[in-house]
Design a protein around this motif. Sequence first.
Motif, PDB file in Angstrom:
ATOM      1  N   TYR A  54      26.877  76.188 -58.285  1.00 39.79           N
ATOM      2  CA  TYR A  54      27.146  74.959 -59.052  1.00 39.79           C
ATOM      3  C   TYR A  54      25.904  74.137 -59.353  1.00 39.79           C
ATOM      4  CZ  TYR A  54      26.444  72.752 -54.517  1.00 39.79           C
ATOM      5  OH  TYR A  54      25.902  72.346 -53.328  1.00 39.79           O
ATOM      6  N   ARG A  55      24.846  74.312 -58.559  1.00 38.09           N
ATOM      7  CA  ARG A  55      23.696  73.418 -58.643  1.00 38.09           C
ATOM      8  C   ARG A  55      23.109  73.358 -60.058  1.00 38.09           C
ATOM      9  NH1 ARG A  55      20.863  71.085 -54.672  1.00 38.09           N
ATOM     10  NH2 ARG A  55      21.902  72.415 -53.130  1.00 38.09           N
ATOM     11  N   ASN A  56      22.882  72.121 -60.541  1.00 41.04           N
ATOM     12  CA  ASN A  56      22.325  71.813 -61.864  1.00 41.04           C
ATOM     13  C   ASN A  56      23.270  72.111 -63.020  1.00 41.04           C
ATOM     14  OD1 ASN A  56      19.827  70.795 -60.957  1.00 41.04           O
ATOM     15  ND2 ASN A  56      19.033  72.878 -60.720  1.00 41.04           N
ATOM     16  N   LYS A  57      24.501  72.526 -62.717  1.00 43.17           N
ATOM     17  CA  LYS A  57      25.483  72.700 -63.790  1.00 43.17           C
ATOM     18  C   LYS A  57      26.052  71.334 -64.187  1.00 43.17           C
ATOM     19  CE  LYS A  57      26.949  77.504 -63.426  1.00 43.17           C
ATOM     20  NZ  LYS A  57      25.899  78.025 -62.569  1.00 43.17           N
ATOM     21  N   ILE A  58      26.706  71.284 -65.337  1.00 44.66           N
ATOM     22  CA  ILE A  58      27.146  70.018 -65.914  1.00 44.66           C
ATOM     23  C   ILE A  58      28.622  69.756 -65.606  1.00 44.66           C
ATOM     24  CG2 ILE A  58      27.513  68.770 -68.097  1.00 44.66           C
ATOM     25  CD1 ILE A  58      25.081  70.251 -69.183  1.00 44.66           C
ATOM     26  N   ALA A  59      28.918  68.511 -65.262  1.00 46.30           N
ATOM     27  CA  ALA A  59      30.287  68.050 -65.042  1.00 46.30           C
ATOM     28  C   ALA A  59      30.471  66.742 -65.800  1.00 46.30           C
ATOM     29  CB  ALA A  59      30.556  67.863 -63.551  1.00 46.30           C
ATOM     30  N   THR A  60      31.709  66.249 -65.847  1.00 45.32           N
ATOM     31  CA  THR A  60      32.004  65.007 -66.548  1.00 45.32           C
ATOM     32  C   THR A  60      32.556  63.966 -65.579  1.00 45.32           C
ATOM     33  OG1 THR A  60      32.600  66.233 -68.550  1.00 45.32           O
ATOM     34  CG2 THR A  60      33.314  63.944 -68.426  1.00 45.32           C
ATOM     35  N   ILE A  61      31.954  62.790 -65.567  1.00 46.24           N
ATOM     36  CA  ILE A  61      32.577  61.679 -64.863  1.00 46.24           C
ATOM     37  C   ILE A  61      33.831  61.307 -65.636  1.00 46.24           C
ATOM     38  CG2 ILE A  61      32.363  59.271 -64.134  1.00 46.24           C
ATOM     39  CD1 ILE A  61      29.405  59.655 -63.837  1.00 46.24           C
ATOM     40  N   ALA A  62      34.958  61.246 -64.950  1.00 48.40           N
ATOM     41  CA  ALA A  62      36.237  60.996 -65.617  1.00 48.40           C
ATOM     42  C   ALA A  62      37.039  59.928 -64.889  1.00 48.40           C
ATOM     43  CB  ALA A  62      37.049  62.285 -65.685  1.00 48.40           C
ATOM     44  N   LYS A  63      37.805  59.173 -65.665  1.00 47.21           N
ATOM     45  CA  LYS A  63      38.740  58.216 -65.092  1.00 47.21           C
ATOM     46  C   LYS A  63      40.128  58.843 -65.073  1.00 47.21           C
ATOM     47  CE  LYS A  63      40.844  53.675 -65.747  1.00 47.21           C
ATOM     48  NZ  LYS A  63      40.998  52.502 -66.642  1.00 47.21           N
ATOM     49  N   VAL A  64      40.822  58.682 -63.956  1.00 50.74           N
ATOM     50  CA  VAL A  64      42.192  59.171 -63.840  1.00 50.74           C
ATOM     51  C   VAL A  64      43.111  58.132 -64.471  1.00 50.74           C
ATOM     52  CG1 VAL A  64      44.020  59.950 -62.282  1.00 50.74           C
ATOM     53  CG2 VAL A  64      41.612  60.404 -61.719  1.00 50.74           C
ATOM     54  N   ASP A  65      43.547  58.379 -65.701  1.00 50.16           N
ATOM     55  CA  ASP A  65      44.419  57.429 -66.402  1.00 50.16           C
ATOM     56  C   ASP A  65      45.842  57.458 -65.876  1.00 50.16           C
ATOM     57  OD1 ASP A  65      42.567  56.256 -68.004  1.00 50.16           O
ATOM     58  OD2 ASP A  65      43.016  57.412 -69.809  1.00 50.16           O
ATOM     59  N   ASN A  66      46.273  58.657 -65.462  1.00 48.74           N
ATOM     60  CA  ASN A  66      47.644  58.776 -64.962  1.00 48.74           C
ATOM     61  C   ASN A  66      47.735  59.926 -63.969  1.00 48.74           C
ATOM     62  OD1 ASN A  66      50.486  57.932 -65.097  1.00 48.74           O
ATOM     63  ND2 ASN A  66      50.833  59.979 -65.942  1.00 48.74           N
ATOM     64  N   PHE A  67      48.525  59.736 -62.930  1.00 52.40           N
ATOM     65  CA  PHE A  67      48.736  60.779 -61.923  1.00 52.40           C
ATOM     66  C   PHE A  67      50.232  60.895 -61.659  1.00 52.40           C
ATOM     67  CE2 PHE A  67      49.346  62.350 -57.636  1.00 52.40           C
ATOM     68  CZ  PHE A  67      48.476  63.424 -57.573  1.00 52.40           C
ATOM     69  N   GLU A  68      50.761  62.108 -61.833  1.00 50.75           N
ATOM     70  CA  GLU A  68      52.199  62.322 -61.693  1.00 50.75           C
ATOM     71  C   GLU A  68      52.455  63.589 -60.894  1.00 50.75           C
ATOM     72  OE1 GLU A  68      56.026  63.380 -64.577  1.00 50.75           O
ATOM     73  OE2 GLU A  68      54.077  62.826 -65.447  1.00 50.75           O
ATOM     74  N   ILE A  69      53.296  63.478 -59.864  1.00 50.53           N
ATOM     75  CA  ILE A  69      53.694  64.647 -59.072  1.00 50.53           C
ATOM     76  C   ILE A  69      54.840  65.352 -59.797  1.00 50.53           C
ATOM     77  CG2 ILE A  69      54.670  65.462 -56.894  1.00 50.53           C
ATOM     78  CD1 ILE A  69      53.269  63.145 -55.513  1.00 50.53           C
ATOM     79  N   ILE A  70      54.626  66.613 -60.147  1.00 51.97           N
ATOM     80  CA  ILE A  70      55.629  67.379 -60.897  1.00 51.97           C
ATOM     81  C   ILE A  70      56.688  67.931 -59.950  1.00 51.97           C
ATOM     82  CG2 ILE A  70      56.021  69.364 -62.395  1.00 51.97           C
ATOM     83  CD1 ILE A  70      53.168  69.081 -63.376  1.00 51.97           C
ATOM     84  N   ASP A  71      56.226  68.602 -58.883  1.00 52.13           N
ATOM     85  CA  ASP A  71      57.148  69.153 -57.881  1.00 52.13           C
ATOM     86  C   ASP A  71      56.414  69.200 -56.547  1.00 52.13           C
ATOM     87  OD1 ASP A  71      55.462  71.442 -58.000  1.00 52.13           O
ATOM     88  OD2 ASP A  71      56.695  72.317 -59.586  1.00 52.13           O
ATOM     89  N   SER A  72      56.911  69.999 -55.626  1.00 53.40           N
ATOM     90  CA  SER A  72      56.328  70.043 -54.284  1.00 53.40           C
ATOM     91  C   SER A  72      54.968  70.743 -54.248  1.00 53.40           C
ATOM     92  CB  SER A  72      57.285  70.748 -53.321  1.00 53.40           C
ATOM     93  OG  SER A  72      57.565  72.069 -53.773  1.00 53.40           O
ATOM     94  N   ASN A  73      54.599  71.378 -55.356  1.00 50.57           N
ATOM     95  CA  ASN A  73      53.350  72.147 -55.375  1.00 50.57           C
ATOM     96  C   ASN A  73      52.303  71.619 -56.346  1.00 50.57           C
ATOM     97  OD1 ASN A  73      54.198  74.199 -53.488  1.00 50.57           O
ATOM     98  ND2 ASN A  73      55.520  74.998 -55.116  1.00 50.57           N
ATOM     99  N   TYR A  74      52.744  70.987 -57.440  1.00 49.86           N
ATOM    100  CA  TYR A  74      51.798  70.648 -58.503  1.00 49.86           C
ATOM    101  C   TYR A  74      51.864  69.183 -58.927  1.00 49.86           C
ATOM    102  CZ  TYR A  74      51.155  75.681 -59.082  1.00 49.86           C
ATOM    103  OH  TYR A  74      50.864  76.999 -58.867  1.00 49.86           O
ATOM    104  N   SER A  75      50.738  68.750 -59.488  1.00 51.08           N
ATOM    105  CA  SER A  75      50.636  67.414 -60.065  1.00 51.08           C
ATOM    106  C   SER A  75      50.114  67.531 -61.489  1.00 51.08           C
ATOM    107  CB  SER A  75      49.697  66.532 -59.244  1.00 51.08           C
ATOM    108  OG  SER A  75      48.383  67.087 -59.240  1.00 51.08           O
TER     109      SER A  75
END
Length: 206
Positions: A54-75
């Motif tokens: 991963y070193r020196n690879k690019i990522a994005t700073i992001a804001k979590v606008d919404n978080f929703e639990i779909i079921d017991s395994n996923y969001s």
Amino acid sequence: MKSSDLYILYLYHNVLFPNCSIFVKSSLKNTKKIKAGDKILAFPVRSIFDIIFYRNKIATIAKVDNFEIIDSNYSKIKLKGISRVRLKKVNKNRYAFYDNIEVDEGNPDKLKMMMDVLRRRTQELIFLINSKESDKLIYLLNFLTDSSQLTDFISNYFVTKFVKRFSLYNEINIEKRVRRLISILGKLTKRLKVKGELLQDEKEYS
């Protein structure tokens, strides 16, 4: 948590451009430390090797606008991109240290001419698509004046193939990014024109 480290979320075969939004489905295990309003790092990965090296690879700073639990395994998470950063270190708790990236616009005069070409190509493509969102896209296209924001907007809405999106996302030099977009949009416009001509021929001879 220091200002230079954020929780990292891996986006498999997905890209989050700055100033754009995406919905992400992820396991609850990977998102248990995330809540609406948080800032995280969204890191696009092609395979396990991007995570290992991963070193020196690019990522994005992001804001979590919404978080929703779909079921017991996923969001389901809605992320809004803020800016690109370069990864420096990821610890065991998946908090990543990063450095900010300086935007490289290349030659200003040449970039301005190329941006004019890119705007025309994009407008032509929007007219060919002729969707319900066309007016909105034209408005946003004229509203954006920053070259980095505009190229990210066009890359996000008009480039669908992950390989090309990933390449554009990782191109820090704006002049090179514009050149790639002009080529991509030119080919897409040509295909749409050919398709339109074929459909017209079918109508005439049907």
